[in-house]
Scaffold this motif. Structure first.
Motif, mmCIF file in Angstrom:
data_model
loop_
_atom_site.group_PDB
_atom_site.id
_atom_site.type_symbol
_atom_site.label_atom_id
_atom_site.label_comp_id
_atom_site.label_asym_id
_atom_site.label_seq_id
_atom_site.Cartn_x
_atom_site.Cartn_y
_atom_site.Cartn_z
ATOM 1 N N LEU A 62 0.844 -1.191 0.000
ATOM 2 C CA LEU A 62 0.000 0.000 0.000
ATOM 3 C C LEU A 62 0.875 1.236 0.000
ATOM 4 O O LEU A 62 1.806 1.346 0.788
ATOM 5 C CB LEU A 62 -0.893 0.018 1.245
ATOM 6 N N ALA A 63 0.579 2.164 -0.875
ATOM 7 C CA ALA A 63 1.256 3.452 -0.881
ATOM 8 C C ALA A 63 0.210 4.549 -0.767
ATOM 9 O O ALA A 63 -0.921 4.405 -1.249
ATOM 10 C CB ALA A 63 2.077 3.650 -2.162
ATOM 11 N N ASN A 64 0.572 5.631 -0.122
ATOM 12 C CA ASN A 64 -0.314 6.786 -0.009
ATOM 13 C C ASN A 64 -0.538 7.360 -1.414
ATOM 14 O O ASN A 64 0.404 7.800 -2.070
ATOM 15 C CB ASN A 64 0.318 7.837 0.890
ATOM 16 N N VAL A 65 -1.783 7.319 -1.868
ATOM 17 C CA VAL A 65 -2.088 7.779 -3.232
ATOM 18 C C VAL A 65 -2.696 9.174 -3.245
ATOM 19 O O VAL A 65 -3.158 9.653 -4.277
ATOM 20 C CB VAL A 65 -3.020 6.789 -3.951
ATOM 21 N N PHE A 66 -2.723 9.828 -2.089
ATOM 22 C CA PHE A 66 -3.168 11.206 -1.965
ATOM 23 C C PHE A 66 -4.553 11.385 -2.614
ATOM 24 O O PHE A 66 -5.490 10.692 -2.230
ATOM 25 C CB PHE A 66 -2.097 12.158 -2.497
ATOM 26 N N SER A 67 -4.721 12.255 -3.579
ATOM 27 C CA SER A 67 -6.073 12.583 -4.036
ATOM 28 C C SER A 67 -6.745 11.509 -4.873
ATOM 29 O O SER A 67 -7.935 11.638 -5.180
ATOM 30 C CB SER A 67 -6.062 13.902 -4.814
ATOM 31 N N LYS A 318 -13.037 14.597 -15.223
ATOM 32 C CA LYS A 318 -13.368 14.114 -16.551
ATOM 33 C C LYS A 318 -12.123 14.137 -17.434
ATOM 34 O O LYS A 318 -11.250 14.983 -17.297
ATOM 35 C CB LYS A 318 -14.450 14.990 -17.166
ATOM 36 N N SER A 319 -12.062 13.198 -18.338
ATOM 37 C CA SER A 319 -10.959 13.147 -19.292
ATOM 38 C C SER A 319 -10.924 14.417 -20.129
ATOM 39 O O SER A 319 -11.953 14.997 -20.465
ATOM 40 C CB SER A 319 -11.131 11.934 -20.208
ATOM 41 N N SER A 320 -9.701 14.868 -20.465
ATOM 42 C CA SER A 320 -9.545 16.048 -21.310
ATOM 43 C C SER A 320 -8.501 15.748 -22.381
ATOM 44 O O SER A 320 -7.895 14.671 -22.406
ATOM 45 C CB SER A 320 -9.126 17.259 -20.483
ATOM 46 N N SER A 321 -8.270 16.711 -23.254
ATOM 47 C CA SER A 321 -7.270 16.530 -24.307
ATOM 48 C C SER A 321 -5.852 16.676 -23.774
ATOM 49 O O SER A 321 -4.888 16.249 -24.420
ATOM 50 C CB SER A 321 -7.506 17.535 -25.444
ATOM 51 N N ALA A 322 -5.679 17.273 -22.597
ATOM 52 C CA ALA A 322 -4.353 17.413 -22.007
ATOM 53 C C ALA A 322 -3.810 16.030 -21.666
ATOM 54 O O ALA A 322 -4.510 15.208 -21.070
ATOM 55 C CB ALA A 322 -4.419 18.274 -20.753
ATOM 56 N N GLN A 323 -2.559 15.749 -22.014
ATOM 57 C CA GLN A 323 -2.044 14.399 -21.843
ATOM 58 C C GLN A 323 -1.994 13.962 -20.377
ATOM 59 O O GLN A 323 -2.087 12.768 -20.076
ATOM 60 C CB GLN A 323 -0.674 14.257 -22.487
ATOM 61 N N ASP A 324 -1.879 14.915 -19.450
ATOM 62 C CA ASP A 324 -1.830 14.525 -18.042
ATOM 63 C C ASP A 324 -3.207 14.342 -17.417
ATOM 64 O O ASP A 324 -3.326 13.993 -16.248
ATOM 65 C CB ASP A 324 -0.995 15.518 -17.232
ATOM 66 N N LEU A 325 -4.268 14.574 -18.200
ATOM 67 C CA LEU A 325 -5.637 14.323 -17.745
ATOM 68 C C LEU A 325 -6.441 13.564 -18.795
ATOM 69 O O LEU A 325 -7.671 13.646 -18.802
ATOM 70 C CB LEU A 325 -6.346 15.639 -17.400
ATOM 71 N N HIS A 326 -5.761 12.854 -19.666
ATOM 72 C CA HIS A 326 -6.463 12.079 -20.689
ATOM 73 C C HIS A 326 -6.609 10.646 -20.196
ATOM 74 O O HIS A 326 -5.637 9.909 -20.100
ATOM 75 C CB HIS A 326 -5.708 12.112 -22.020
ATOM 76 N N PHE A 327 -7.851 10.271 -19.887
ATOM 77 C CA PHE A 327 -8.125 8.966 -19.300
ATOM 78 C C PHE A 327 -8.619 7.994 -20.369
ATOM 79 O O PHE A 327 -9.694 7.391 -20.247
ATOM 80 C CB PHE A 327 -9.143 9.094 -18.174
ATOM 81 N N GLY A 328 -7.857 7.874 -21.438
ATOM 82 C CA GLY A 328 -8.116 6.858 -22.449
ATOM 83 C C GLY A 328 -9.033 7.261 -23.566
ATOM 84 O O GLY A 328 -8.784 6.945 -24.726
ATOM 85 N N GLY A 340 1.882 11.511 -8.565
ATOM 86 C CA GLY A 340 1.913 10.669 -9.740
ATOM 87 C C GLY A 340 1.004 9.471 -9.761
ATOM 88 O O GLY A 340 0.763 8.899 -10.826
ATOM 89 N N SER A 341 0.487 9.014 -8.614
ATOM 90 C CA SER A 341 -0.418 7.872 -8.627
ATOM 91 C C SER A 341 -1.731 8.258 -9.304
ATOM 92 O O SER A 341 -2.144 9.426 -9.276
ATOM 93 C CB SER A 341 -0.694 7.381 -7.201
ATOM 94 N N VAL A 342 -2.422 7.254 -9.905
ATOM 95 C CA VAL A 342 -3.675 7.560 -10.601
ATOM 96 C C VAL A 342 -4.512 6.300 -10.750
ATOM 97 O O VAL A 342 -3.987 5.186 -10.862
ATOM 98 C CB VAL A 342 -3.406 8.170 -12.002
ATOM 99 N N LEU A 364 0.201 17.550 -9.804
ATOM 100 C CA LEU A 364 -1.025 17.097 -9.156
ATOM 101 C C LEU A 364 -1.816 16.179 -10.076
ATOM 102 O O LEU A 364 -2.795 15.554 -9.646
ATOM 103 C CB LEU A 364 -1.901 18.288 -8.756
ATOM 104 N N PHE A 365 -1.432 16.111 -11.346
ATOM 105 C CA PHE A 365 -2.108 15.251 -12.307
ATOM 106 C C PHE A 365 -1.164 14.093 -12.666
ATOM 107 O O PHE A 365 -0.246 13.782 -11.932
ATOM 108 C CB PHE A 365 -2.524 16.057 -13.535
ATOM 109 N N MET A 366 -1.393 13.422 -13.769
ATOM 110 C CA MET A 366 -0.488 12.352 -14.181
ATOM 111 C C MET A 366 0.836 12.939 -14.652
ATOM 112 O O MET A 366 0.880 14.054 -15.175
ATOM 113 C CB MET A 366 -1.113 11.541 -15.319
#
Length: 381
Positions: A62-67, A318-328, A340-342, A364-366
């Motif tokens: 287990l690691a602290n995954v924060f948000s 929600k997923s966005s076009s930004a690569q650090d918030l693009h969820f597939g 970095g956890s997600v 704070l994002f990926m």
């Protein structure tokens, strides 16, 4: 680096993508898991879990995954909606009368979930040990005034989200948050961890610390700049009042507390299991119609705290076009954690994704580690 674990036939390239994070991106201990169409297609782990390099990082570490914790808390709130105990469009004070103090009488559960309540930070300096005491934290947040008129703008609540929403869940259900978590999520999915670091199926806990060499940023560090420019402003206050929110994450008080916006301790397979379920046509955790409503965009804007254009459903980014918030895909939703956890779900591809690291980057994002694994996974689908 000796990579442990399993990749399904056709997904072997994920071994190399995971190894790259150790070779090139500074990972010391981490795990990764992916679920596709209800089947686990990868579960990988490597490195060590402690600062001295004497304990191996295992599949159930287990690691602290924060948000990342916030998405799990959102599921608990939505389960209370499904049970008929909670109406997100009623005032929080309907269930929790004390919450009406200081101009909060009209704030709804939906506004808490999509970060439009204005209750983003304690207004006055609070003792460092407050965050370790659940009843005191709930009382303090109930007495806290919003930073702007509720509903008037979007402002992410890094820590108070956990106490406002957690308190609402307890008041609406009449049950302790941890009991609801175990019966509603942990036991059905056989998860390793949960909020805090103790009392879970796994007792293996990783120490967290900063990356020795910062990764190249995927976006401008506007949050850091805002904190430096105004040490008393809402952005700085939201992250640093009290300072124990940022300083105590390897200590026993933090690990023994319930700080559900930020001290979730999970394995990668925990996150992939939760989001793999939410990505399926027939989720076990929530009714499909309610999940569809909750993952529909509720708020979008230049967030007053995140200092970025982001969109929220009910508790999920929600997923966005930004690569650090693009969820597939455009249908993707989930929640990253500081460092970095997600975890995320992509209903279009029926993917659940989990990445957990003990070495924190500055985003704070990926960051490049999770993005690299995600890009590799999608090339193989």
């Amino acid at each position: 680096m000796d990579i442990q674990g399993y990749c399904a036939p056709g997904f072997e390239a994920l071994y190399d993508a995971f190894a790259t994070n150790f070779r090139d991106h500074g990972d010391v201990g981490a795990s990764f898991s992916a679920v596709h169409q209800g089947e686990e297609v990868a579960s990988l782990w490597a490195g060590h879990a402690d600062r001295h390099g004497t304990r191996a990082f295992e599949e159930d570490t287990l690691a602290n995954v924060f948000s990342c914790s916030k998405g799990i808390l959102a599921v608990l709130a939505l389960q209370q909606v499904a049970a008929g105990n909670l109406d997100l469009d009623l005032p929080v004070a309907h269930y929790w009368p004390e919450f009406a103090e200081a101009g909060k009488s009209t704030i709804t559960g939906r506004q808490l979930l999509c970060h439009r309540s204005g209750v983003i930070a304690f207004r006055e300096r609070v003792p460092d040990d407050l965050i370790y005491d659940w009843p005191r934290a709930l009382a303090q947040v109930a007495a806290t005034a919003p930073w702007w008129p509720p509903g008037s703008q979007q402002g992410y609540a890094p820590f108070l989200y956990g106490w406002t929403l957690g308190g609402l869940i307890e008041k609406a259900s009449g049950q302790p948050l941890m009991s609801l978590y175990r019966s509603g999520i942990a036991d059905p999915l056989e998860l390793d961890g949960g909020f805090g670091a103790v009392g879970h199926r796994s007792t293996a806990i990783a120490d967290v610390g900063p990356l020795k060499k910062p990764l190249p940023e995927l976006r401008d560090n506007a949050i850091g700049r805002s904190i430096k420019e105004d040490r008393q402003g809402p952005v700085a206050t939201a992250f640093t009042n009290p300072v124990s929110l940022m300083m105590g994450t390897n200590g026993d008080p933090w690990r023994n507390a319930v700080i559900p916006a930020a001290n979730g301790h999970f394995s990668a397979r925990d996150l992939a299991a939760v989001y793999g379920d939410l990505a399926s046509d027939a989720p076990r955790l929530l009714p499909a119609a309610l999940l569809h409503e909750a993952t529909t965009e509720q708020s979008r804007g230049q967030d007053a705290i995140l200092q970025a254009e982001v969109a929220f459903g009910c508790g999920f980014l929600k997923s966005s076009s930004a690569q650090d918030l693009h969820f597939g895909s455009t249908a993707g939703f989930g929640h990253p954690g500081a460092g970095g956890s997600v975890g995320f779900a992509d209903p279009e591809a029926e993917v659940g994704f989990g990445y957990v690291t003990s070495r924190m980057g500055q985003s704070l994002f990926m960051d490049q580690r999770a993005v690299g694994l995600k890009n590799c996974l999608y090339r193989l689908l």
